[in-house]
Structures are given as C-alpha cells and as structure tokens.
Scaffold this motif. Structure first.
Motif, mmCIF file in Angstrom:
data_model
loop_
_atom_site.group_PDB
_atom_site.id
_atom_site.type_symbol
_atom_site.label_atom_id
_atom_site.label_comp_id
_atom_site.label_asym_id
_atom_site.label_seq_id
_atom_site.Cartn_x
_atom_site.Cartn_y
_atom_site.Cartn_z
ATOM 1 N N PHE A 34 0.811 -1.208 0.000
ATOM 2 C CA PHE A 34 0.000 0.000 0.000
ATOM 3 C C PHE A 34 0.853 1.272 0.000
ATOM 4 C CE2 PHE A 34 -3.558 -2.268 2.574
ATOM 5 C CZ PHE A 34 -3.984 -2.892 1.420
ATOM 6 N N ALA A 35 0.290 2.342 -0.562
ATOM 7 C CA ALA A 35 0.823 3.696 -0.415
ATOM 8 C C ALA A 35 -0.362 4.639 -0.469
ATOM 9 C CB ALA A 35 1.826 4.031 -1.511
ATOM 10 N N ILE A 36 -0.284 5.753 0.271
ATOM 11 C CA ILE A 36 -1.430 6.650 0.349
ATOM 12 C C ILE A 36 -1.002 8.099 0.180
ATOM 13 C CG2 ILE A 36 -1.371 6.970 2.873
ATOM 14 C CD1 ILE A 36 -4.495 6.687 2.747
ATOM 15 N N ASN A 37 -1.843 8.851 -0.508
ATOM 16 C CA ASN A 37 -1.715 10.301 -0.543
ATOM 17 C C ASN A 37 -2.909 10.855 0.234
ATOM 18 O OD1 ASN A 37 -1.544 13.038 -1.016
ATOM 19 N ND2 ASN A 37 -1.015 12.823 -3.178
ATOM 20 N N PRO A 38 -2.716 11.186 1.511
ATOM 21 C CA PRO A 38 -3.847 11.636 2.322
ATOM 22 C C PRO A 38 -4.409 12.977 1.883
ATOM 23 C CG PRO A 38 -1.787 11.899 3.523
ATOM 24 C CD PRO A 38 -1.463 11.135 2.279
ATOM 25 N N ARG A 42 -6.504 9.255 -1.828
ATOM 26 C CA ARG A 42 -6.301 8.120 -2.714
ATOM 27 C C ARG A 42 -5.337 7.124 -2.078
ATOM 28 N NH1 ARG A 42 -10.087 10.149 -4.671
ATOM 29 N NH2 ARG A 42 -10.464 10.792 -6.826
ATOM 30 N N LEU A 43 -5.747 5.843 -2.103
ATOM 31 C CA LEU A 43 -4.890 4.756 -1.655
ATOM 32 C C LEU A 43 -4.529 3.919 -2.865
ATOM 33 C CD1 LEU A 43 -4.322 2.866 1.252
ATOM 34 C CD2 LEU A 43 -5.639 1.383 -0.255
ATOM 35 N N TYR A 44 -3.251 3.566 -2.997
ATOM 36 C CA TYR A 44 -2.769 2.800 -4.140
ATOM 37 C C TYR A 44 -2.283 1.437 -3.644
ATOM 38 C CZ TYR A 44 -2.892 7.459 -6.160
ATOM 39 O OH TYR A 44 -3.309 8.695 -6.574
ATOM 40 N N PHE A 45 -2.562 0.396 -4.411
ATOM 41 C CA PHE A 45 -2.154 -0.945 -4.012
ATOM 42 C C PHE A 45 -1.804 -1.770 -5.243
ATOM 43 C CE2 PHE A 45 -6.716 -0.696 -4.420
ATOM 44 C CZ PHE A 45 -7.103 -1.839 -5.096
ATOM 45 N N ILE A 46 -0.767 -2.566 -5.113
ATOM 46 C CA ILE A 46 -0.315 -3.421 -6.203
ATOM 47 C C ILE A 46 -1.175 -4.676 -6.268
ATOM 48 C CG2 ILE A 46 1.597 -4.870 -6.982
ATOM 49 C CD1 ILE A 46 3.489 -2.709 -5.867
ATOM 50 N N GLN A 47 -1.550 -5.061 -7.503
ATOM 51 C CA GLN A 47 -2.356 -6.256 -7.724
ATOM 52 C C GLN A 47 -1.774 -7.075 -8.864
ATOM 53 O OE1 GLN A 47 -6.485 -4.528 -8.114
ATOM 54 N NE2 GLN A 47 -6.907 -6.144 -6.646
ATOM 55 N N GLY A 48 -1.555 -8.349 -8.603
ATOM 56 C CA GLY A 48 -1.122 -9.254 -9.669
ATOM 57 C C GLY A 48 0.233 -8.894 -10.256
ATOM 58 N N ASP A 49 0.420 -9.253 -11.539
ATOM 59 C CA ASP A 49 1.721 -9.129 -12.187
ATOM 60 C C ASP A 49 1.968 -7.776 -12.827
ATOM 61 O OD1 ASP A 49 2.328 -11.711 -11.460
ATOM 62 O OD2 ASP A 49 1.578 -12.572 -13.330
ATOM 63 N N ASN A 50 0.913 -6.986 -13.060
ATOM 64 C CA ASN A 50 1.166 -5.711 -13.752
ATOM 65 C C ASN A 50 0.041 -4.691 -13.555
ATOM 66 O OD1 ASN A 50 -0.792 -6.994 -15.298
ATOM 67 N ND2 ASN A 50 0.024 -6.241 -17.240
ATOM 68 N N ARG A 51 -0.555 -4.679 -12.370
ATOM 69 C CA ARG A 51 -1.687 -3.786 -12.146
ATOM 70 C C ARG A 51 -1.499 -2.973 -10.867
ATOM 71 N NH1 ARG A 51 -4.828 -3.341 -16.516
ATOM 72 N NH2 ARG A 51 -6.860 -3.450 -15.473
ATOM 73 N N LEU A 52 -2.030 -1.736 -10.910
ATOM 74 C CA LEU A 52 -2.042 -0.857 -9.749
ATOM 75 C C LEU A 52 -3.474 -0.401 -9.510
ATOM 76 C CD1 LEU A 52 -0.248 0.713 -7.658
ATOM 77 C CD2 LEU A 52 -0.385 2.654 -9.236
ATOM 78 N N GLY A 53 -4.010 -0.733 -8.336
ATOM 79 C CA GLY A 53 -5.365 -0.331 -8.002
ATOM 80 C C GLY A 53 -5.383 1.039 -7.329
ATOM 81 N N VAL A 54 -6.461 1.786 -7.558
ATOM 82 C CA VAL A 54 -6.632 3.113 -6.968
ATOM 83 C C VAL A 54 -7.946 3.122 -6.192
ATOM 84 C CG1 VAL A 54 -6.712 5.597 -7.367
ATOM 85 C CG2 VAL A 54 -5.411 4.118 -8.935
ATOM 86 N N LEU A 55 -7.853 3.392 -4.892
ATOM 87 C CA LEU A 55 -9.025 3.386 -4.030
ATOM 88 C C LEU A 55 -9.343 4.796 -3.560
ATOM 89 C CD1 LEU A 55 -11.078 1.740 -2.215
ATOM 90 C CD2 LEU A 55 -9.301 1.822 -0.454
ATOM 91 N N ASP A 56 -10.610 5.190 -3.703
ATOM 92 C CA ASP A 56 -11.087 6.445 -3.140
ATOM 93 C C ASP A 56 -11.400 6.187 -1.667
ATOM 94 O OD1 ASP A 56 -12.715 8.585 -2.233
ATOM 95 O OD2 ASP A 56 -13.286 9.063 -4.283
#
Length: 358
Positions: A34-38, A42-56
């Motif tokens: 995880f990494a976050i920009n408070p 936005r919270l960012y998280f790595i998924q699988g082999d080549n994806r980056l998820g973005v959470l509100d």
C-alpha cells in the motif's frame, strides 16, 4: 496540479473508543504494498503481475486499475507533486503515474531489475535500488521528478535494498543485504559519505526517530537490532534474542516496536525506548506478524499473514501493551497502512481490503 499542503501528525490523545471495522472492500486479486496520498484521499495498491489499483478513501470504492510494468514490487508517492512511482522488478523500470488523471505519464529504465524506492519530497528526487543478474554489484539510481530522467547513478558493491530519506537533513540511508551495511548519502551531491556495519540481512525498512536523531535497523538474520546515531554515525546493538521481521515507531512516545521473524512458532514484539535504547517491554504474538502503531491514539495493531480464513487483527495499548480489541479481517498479505489524517488503517487481503476506524 501541485499540492503544497504538508501532512502533520498531532500530539497523542488516547482514544476513548475502540477501533472498529467500518468497511470491507472487494478486490479482484491480493492487495499488497500500500501507499497513500492523504491530501487527495487516494490509496494505491499493487495487484497481480502488472496492475495498480486506486481506491477512493472517501467512498471506499476502487475507482480504477492502471496497467504498469511486469512484477511491480514497491511504490512511493510525492505528495507535493501528486506523482506515484512504482518499481517494476522484472522490467527494471519505474512507472510514473499522474495522481490527478490516474495515467502512466512515463516509464523509466533504471537497470536489469528494479527493487525498492523512496522519494525526497523537498528535492523532488526519487531513489531506486536496482539488482544486477550478471554481477555482485548494483546501483542506486536517482531520478529527477521534474524531468522523469535519470539524474545520477550511484554504484554499490553488493545489493542495495531498503531506502530511507530524511528530507529535513537531505540525507539518504540505504541498507545493503550482501555486505550487511548501511550507506549514508548526501542528497545535494548524491555521493556516499559513510558506510557502517549493521546486522545480518537488513532487508526490513528502517525507521528514523527525529526526536533522538537515531535510525533503527531491524536485522532479519541477527538476534539484535542496530541503532545508528545520525550525528556521529556510531552504531550500537540492542539485544533481542530473536531475528526480526517488522518494525514500527511512535515518534510521540519515543517507542520502537520490533517483531520477531518466527514462522512456525509464536513470535515476540519487543518495545525499545529510543531515549535509552533498552528493551522496556515485550509481547507474545502470533507467528509471521506485521505491526503498525497509530501515533495519535497510541494503538498498536498486530496482524497475522495467512492464506485462508478470517484472521485476527489485535489492537494493544501502545504503552501498557494490554489488549484492547480483536477484529476479524480477511486472510491475506498482512499489509497495514495508516492514513494519518483520518485515523483509518487499511489491511490487505486476498480478495478484500479491510478498513479500520481508529
């Protein structure tokens, strides 16, 4: 869009309410790193082999998934420029994402394999550790965040691993898991000015206590942690009697929490006073444990990384070490991250992200 507002953590005020699970967010694959920009929620998280998820983090919904390089490993955020940097291990590249548009704006080649990275928000320089498959030597690559170009390459004998940036003093600290050392780099010249011996396999990200001006290194294959006086660069040992797995710091109470690296038996968390560098408490915890402290509430969160079933997230009082609450979260990576502005903790899972309101 450039954001200049600084993130500040207020003085500790022990919460009268106990932490509670407020959301369970479904994801398509395990959410890790995880990494976050408070400032942008936005919270960012790595998924699988080549994806980056973005959470509100306001709506607790995944708003997009970004395609990046192969086998993303780690990431860091410059909150001032709203840029997200992801190291793609297999490609030996770094993906640069615009946090406003959620698009990859540059892919920078840094070496054969790219490993960990860290950002100096004041100088807008990004430090990336690389690995060479052809020799025992590697590099620390410095990227210019304004141009997205390689600014400088710092050669290392061995394998540079974890990177810690002190933006106030403009010093960069890099552990080396081949030579079991800590390199000190000047941020203005980007040259190594000192190297100090620490414990075996310092593969865990160190923490800095700015009140005492000390850096704490958890040594994965030694039975002691290393404490570096950042003024004199003198290194001392804090005997723990166990190998280490994770480390977290409450800068407001000057307490360092170091978990043991036991896998098949129960582990321990050791509490070290950064004023005296002595163990002042310990706690028996589940095997394969990750830890996180919330400085504002002085709550210590302990999670167990498992593959299946619901697992406990245990909350302790950071000073007395008394258990306060046990929460059930989905099995997964054990990744923990705090949003210091909202007092929310995010827990990575195999198919979910759990949100805890502290």
């Amino acid at each position: 869009m450039i954001i200049r507002k600084a993130v500040r953590v207020s003085k500790p005020s022990i919460s009268s309410t106990k932490p509670r699970l407020i959301a369970t967010i479904p994801v398509k694959s395990p959410a890790v790193h995880f990494a976050i920009n408070p400032l942008t929620n936005r919270l960012y998280f790595i998924q699988g082999d080549n994806r980056l998820g973005v959470l509100d983090t306001v709506t607790n919904k995944v708003i997009t998934t970004i395609t990046i390089g192969k086998l993303p490993y780690n990431m860091a955020i410059n909150t001032r420029t709203n840029r997200i940097y992801v190291s793609n291990f297999y490609d030996g590249t770094v993906s640069v994402i615009n946090g406003r548009t959620n698009r990859v704006i540059s892919t920078i080649k840094v070496g054969e394999r790219s490993d960990n990275l860290a950002v100096n928000t004041r100088t807008n320089l990004i430090y990336v550790s690389t690995i060479s498959l052809r020799s025992r030597n590697a590099n620390l690559v410095v990227l210019n965040g304004a141009t997205n170009n390689v600014h400088r390459t710092i050669p290392f004998q061995g394998r540079p691993s974890q990177i810690v940036v002190n933006a106030v003093t403009n010093r960069i600290y890099v552990t080396n898991t081949t030579t079991d050392t800590l390199a000190v780099i000047r941020g203005d010249t980007n040259k190594i000015i000192a190297t100090r011996k620490v414990g075996r396999n310092p593969v865990i990200t160190p923490v800095i206590d700015r009140k005492t001006n000390q850096l704490y290194v958890a040594n994965n294959l030694s039975r002691y942690s290393s404490v570096v006086n950042l003024r004199t660069l003198r290194v001392r040992k804090v005997q723990l009697g166990r190998r280490q797995r994770d480390i977290t710091l409450n800068p407001l109470t000057c307490r360092v929490y170091i978990s043991s690296a036991q896998i098949s038996v129960k582990g321990r968390i050791f509490v070290v006073s950064s004023r005296t560098n002595k163990v002042i408490g310990s706690l028996t915890v589940p095997a394969f444990t990750d830890v996180l402290i919330n400085p504002r509430t002085n709550h210590l969160f302990v999670s167990k990384s498992t593959e299946t079933g619901a697992v406990p997230l245990i909350v302790y009082h950071g000073s007395s070490l008394k258990p306060l609450k046990k929460l059930k979260v989905s099995a997964g990576s054990g990744s923990l991250l705090l949003n210091p502005l909202t007092n929310r903790i995010y827990v990575g899972g195999e198919k979910t992200i759990s949100v805890i309101q502290d």
